[in-house]
Design a protein around this motif. Structure first.
Motif, mmCIF file in Angstrom:
data_model
loop_
_atom_site.group_PDB
_atom_site.id
_atom_site.type_symbol
_atom_site.label_atom_id
_atom_site.label_comp_id
_atom_site.label_asym_id
_atom_site.label_seq_id
_atom_site.Cartn_x
_atom_site.Cartn_y
_atom_site.Cartn_z
ATOM 1 N N LEU A 52 -11.278 4.060 -8.114
ATOM 2 C CA LEU A 52 -10.973 5.465 -7.854
ATOM 3 C C LEU A 52 -10.356 5.633 -6.465
ATOM 4 O O LEU A 52 -9.364 6.349 -6.299
ATOM 5 N N ALA A 53 -10.914 4.953 -5.477
ATOM 6 C CA ALA A 53 -10.368 5.033 -4.119
ATOM 7 C C ALA A 53 -8.938 4.496 -4.086
ATOM 8 O O ALA A 53 -8.056 5.103 -3.461
ATOM 9 N N GLU B 144 -3.185 5.920 -3.376
ATOM 10 C CA GLU B 144 -1.805 5.921 -3.866
ATOM 11 C C GLU B 144 -1.293 7.352 -4.093
ATOM 12 O O GLU B 144 -0.176 7.699 -3.683
ATOM 13 N N ILE B 145 -2.106 8.181 -4.708
ATOM 14 C CA ILE B 145 -1.698 9.567 -4.993
ATOM 15 C C ILE B 145 -1.499 10.353 -3.706
ATOM 16 O O ILE B 145 -0.486 11.053 -3.546
ATOM 17 N N LEU B 146 -2.450 10.253 -2.786
ATOM 18 C CA LEU B 146 -2.334 11.011 -1.529
ATOM 19 C C LEU B 146 -1.147 10.543 -0.703
ATOM 20 O O LEU B 146 -0.463 11.351 -0.073
ATOM 21 N N ARG B 147 -0.889 9.249 -0.706
ATOM 22 C CA ARG B 147 0.269 8.721 0.027
ATOM 23 C C ARG B 147 1.553 9.305 -0.547
ATOM 24 O O ARG B 147 2.435 9.768 0.192
ATOM 25 N N ILE C 122 -4.268 -3.088 -2.067
ATOM 26 C CA ILE C 122 -5.397 -2.140 -2.132
ATOM 27 C C ILE C 122 -5.107 -1.087 -3.194
ATOM 28 O O ILE C 122 -5.963 -0.791 -4.033
ATOM 29 N N GLU C 123 -3.899 -0.529 -3.195
ATOM 30 C CA GLU C 123 -3.536 0.492 -4.176
ATOM 31 C C GLU C 123 -3.560 -0.043 -5.605
ATOM 32 O O GLU C 123 -3.893 0.688 -6.537
ATOM 33 N N LEU C 124 -3.200 -1.296 -5.776
ATOM 34 C CA LEU C 124 -3.202 -1.920 -7.105
ATOM 35 C C LEU C 124 -4.584 -2.438 -7.503
ATOM 36 O O LEU C 124 -4.755 -2.958 -8.595
#
Length: 85
Positions: free
Chosen positions: A14-15, A20-23, A52-54
């Protein structure tokens, strides 16, 4: 003693997605966010951020706090999901 699994759990997934979404919402490239993170005293490459995003690299608590600061949200917002920020 067997090595501990480094499997990424539900909170980590989730993090990763929230980061990724917030970036993307902030119109930041991975290089830009990695530079902000590095400016906070924790060097990070855009490759590390991508992993990290993946969710192919674990995000430890120090990384989580620094990424949250770089995105200007609370660490809890990264754990609660994109709608919480």
């Amino acid at each position: 003693m067997a090595a501990r699994s480094l499997e990424i759990g539900r909170a980590g997934m989730l993090a990763a997605r929230t980061i990724e979404i917030l970036r993307a919402e902030r119109d930041l490239g991975k290089c830009q966010l990695a530079a902000r993170y590095t400016d906070l005293g924790r060097p990070m490459s855009n490759t590390m951020l991508s992993r990290i995003e993946l969710a192919t690299r674990r995000c430890d608590i120090d990384d989580l706090v620094a990424i949250a600061a770089a995105l200007q949200v609370s660490p809890a917002a990264l754990l609660q999901g994109p709608g919480a920020a």
